[in-house]
Enzyme design. Structure first.
Site, PDB file in Angstrom:
ATOM      1  N   LYS A  57      -3.345  24.688  35.451  1.00  0.00           N
ATOM      2  CA  LYS A  57      -4.005  23.526  34.852  1.00  0.00           C
ATOM      3  C   LYS A  57      -3.001  22.434  34.500  1.00  0.00           C
ATOM      4  O   LYS A  57      -3.360  21.252  34.400  1.00  0.00           O
ATOM      5  CB  LYS A  57      -4.776  23.954  33.600  1.00  0.00           C
ATOM      6  CG  LYS A  57      -5.744  25.130  33.809  1.00  0.00           C
ATOM      7  CD  LYS A  57      -6.838  24.807  34.793  1.00  0.00           C
ATOM      8  CE  LYS A  57      -7.727  26.001  35.086  1.00  0.00           C
ATOM      9  NZ  LYS A  57      -8.575  26.414  33.984  1.00  0.00           N
ATOM     10  N   ASP A  58      -1.736  22.800  34.327  1.00  0.00           N
ATOM     11  CA  ASP A  58      -0.697  21.807  34.034  1.00  0.00           C
ATOM     12  C   ASP A  58      -0.546  20.797  35.168  1.00  0.00           C
ATOM     13  O   ASP A  58      -0.124  19.657  34.941  1.00  0.00           O
ATOM     14  CB  ASP A  58       0.657  22.491  33.813  1.00  0.00           C
ATOM     15  CG  ASP A  58       0.715  23.299  32.530  1.00  0.00           C
ATOM     16  OD1 ASP A  58       0.091  22.882  31.538  1.00  0.00           O
ATOM     17  OD2 ASP A  58       1.383  24.351  32.522  1.00  0.00           O
TER      18      ASP A  58
END
Length: 495
Positions: A110-111
């Site tokens: 998700k980063d």
């Protein structure tokens, strides 16, 4: 480029789609048309850095942003990742590669989007002339929450409130969120599972009354979940980048089709690969990997989406999902972009937890997608087998994907198409489960698990996880889904 709602009735700019998050009728924003990346453009991208490649892909969709500003934002976002490459490709075996997407600040894929989304949102507000403060609501099955909290920590003019299922995330994921620093953040546990969290957040977005209450407090709602196109768009970039890495390393010739095997629960990660294919990336097939909550596997096989089933809590909690929101975007495409039909199917899902597609639509889906799943025992065996055979350690979600990839090759022994297995989290985010798979040892304490997993594998321990033990738990509120908006109002009323 303009964006339209999967349920019709709205057309907005890219900036407005990102700031708004969800269309007013509950639909998801999709590009009015798919931009194309030519063979010449792909060749030119070979020599580019990851940030340069990402900016090129993003600008194809977000042409109301400044291209140079996009590049600077990408360079700043990905400079926060460990190593020289934010998304390295690791060769596991002949024709099998692992795309590692866990080298960012929170050790999860998700980063890749959420380090960039704060820029997209802030700039989007400027482009749209929006003066209100932004309230970001997030429902998380584990990884999105922490990545969003870290990405928006202390961002000016923004507050972020994250909801997670109280017993539905790993100990490490929970600790990451509940120790989050920042004056503008709030984390709330919810009695129920991820689908309960996600449904309640969507209801808040769709409520005229909730919007009016927030407007009184000078707040505009937005989202950091993958229902927001600003979350989805940066994910498209790493599919392009991994393909280009295969070419530049001499593993394939430019234009050779490849496969991706993607662990997915909410269907956003694999949908980004589908968007890449629609843009012209040479992708043959997309293998959708699930855990025991295999609603997507059954849908791809039968053309019936049936969420009327038992919900399992597994060792791959980010995939413990029965309502896969991003599938709506695929339904919209395979229906011939029929907004009324898409809206009808989503209403069937809301009221009866079931809908089906036509045989023609299912055939269209199956030209690109197939699905498989792994039960808990199979995940353990796969992680162990890969570690023993190659020395490579993977987390539980990647274990699901690897099992599906192995099954594919066992059934298609003559298939020589290169396969990229997408790895979505560091093994240290699930240290006890990975340690058990690798060594057979069972420990109750997460930090003992990290220590022993390091001893067994010699993998470097991410600093952000190693230092969690010493952080203060700031958030311990638990609410029912019905009380989530009350907690939102309490949060935005704080000085």
């Amino acid at each position: 480029m303009n964006f339209i709602s999967t349920r019709g009735g709205e057309k907005v700019s890219g900036a407005r789609a990102i700031v708004q998050g969800l269309s007013h009728n509950g639909g998801l924003f999709v590009p009015e048309k798919f931009p194309k990346v030519s063979a010449e453009e792909l060749e030119a991208m070979l020599s580019m850095s990851y940030a340069e490649r990402a900016a090129k892909v993003l600008y194809k969709y977000l042409d109301d942003y400044d291209e140079k500003d996009l590049l600077r934002a990408c360079e700043e976002a990905y400079s926060r990742f460990d190593g020289d490459d934010p998304a390295p490709l690791v060769k596991l075996d002949d024709g099998v590669y692992v795309l590692e997407l866990f080298h960012g600040p929170t050790c999860a894929f998700k980063d890749m989007a959420l380090t960039l989304l704060p820029y997209l949102l802030r700039k989007g507000c400027d482009i749209c002339g929006i003066k209100e403060d932004i309230l970001i609501l997030v429902a998380t099955s584990g990884d999105t929450g922490k990545a969003a909290l870290e990405g928006f920590r202390d961002a000016k003019g923004v507050k972020i409130c994250v909801f997670y299922p109280n017993d539905g995330v790993s100990k490490m994921q929970k600790l990451q969120m509940c120790t989050q620093e920042g004056a503008n953040v709030n984390v709330v546990a919810v009695k129920g599972n991820f689908d309960d969290c996600q449904t309640a957040v969507k209801n808040i977005f769709n409520s005229v009354e909730c919007a009016a209450e927030l407007k009184k407090r000078n707040y505009l709602l937005s989202s950091a979940n993958s229902i927001n196109f600003g979350r989805l768009a940066p994910q498209i970039a790493y599919y392009f980048s991994s393909y280009l890495d295969l070419v530049s390393c001499g593993q394939i010739e430019m234009g050779t089709p490849i496969d991706f095997c993607v662990p997915t629960g909410n269907f956003g990660n694999i949908l980004a690969a589908y968007y890449a294919k629609r843009m012209g990336l040479p992708v043959r097939r997309l293998h959708c990997a699930s855990n025991m909550n295999n609603v997507l596997t059954d849908f791809l096989a039968k053309g019936e989406y049936d969420a009327r089933r038992e919900f399992y809590k597994t060792t791959s909690p980010s995939m413990d999902i029965l309502i896969s929101s991003n599938l709506e975007r695929l339904l919209f495409e395979i229906s011939g972009r029929d907004a009324a039909l898409t809206a009808s199917r989503m209403e069937q899902l809301r009221t009866g937890k079931f809908y089906s597609v036509t045989k023609e639509e299912q055939a269209d889906i199956n030209e690109t997608f197939d699905g498989g799943f792994a039960n808990e025992e199979e995940v353990v065996e796969t992680i162990y087998d890969v570690f023993c055979d190659t020395g490579y350690t993977m987390d539980t979600h990647t274990g699901c994907a690897m099992k599906v990839a192995v099954d594919w090759f066992e059934k298609n022994k003559k298939d020589t198409t290169n396969m990229v297995v997408v790895s979505t989290a560091s093994p240290y985010k699930f240290p006890q489960d990975v340690l058990y798979a690798v060594t057979g040892n069972d420990v109750r304490d997460s930090f003992k698990g990290i220590k022993r997993l390091h001893a067994a594998t010699a993998m470097a321990v991410p600093k952000s996880l190693a230092t969690l033990r010493d952080k203060t738990v700031r958030f311990n509120v638990v609410v029912s889904p019905e009380k989530m908006f009350d907690e939102v109002l309490r949060f935005v009323s704080e000085k």
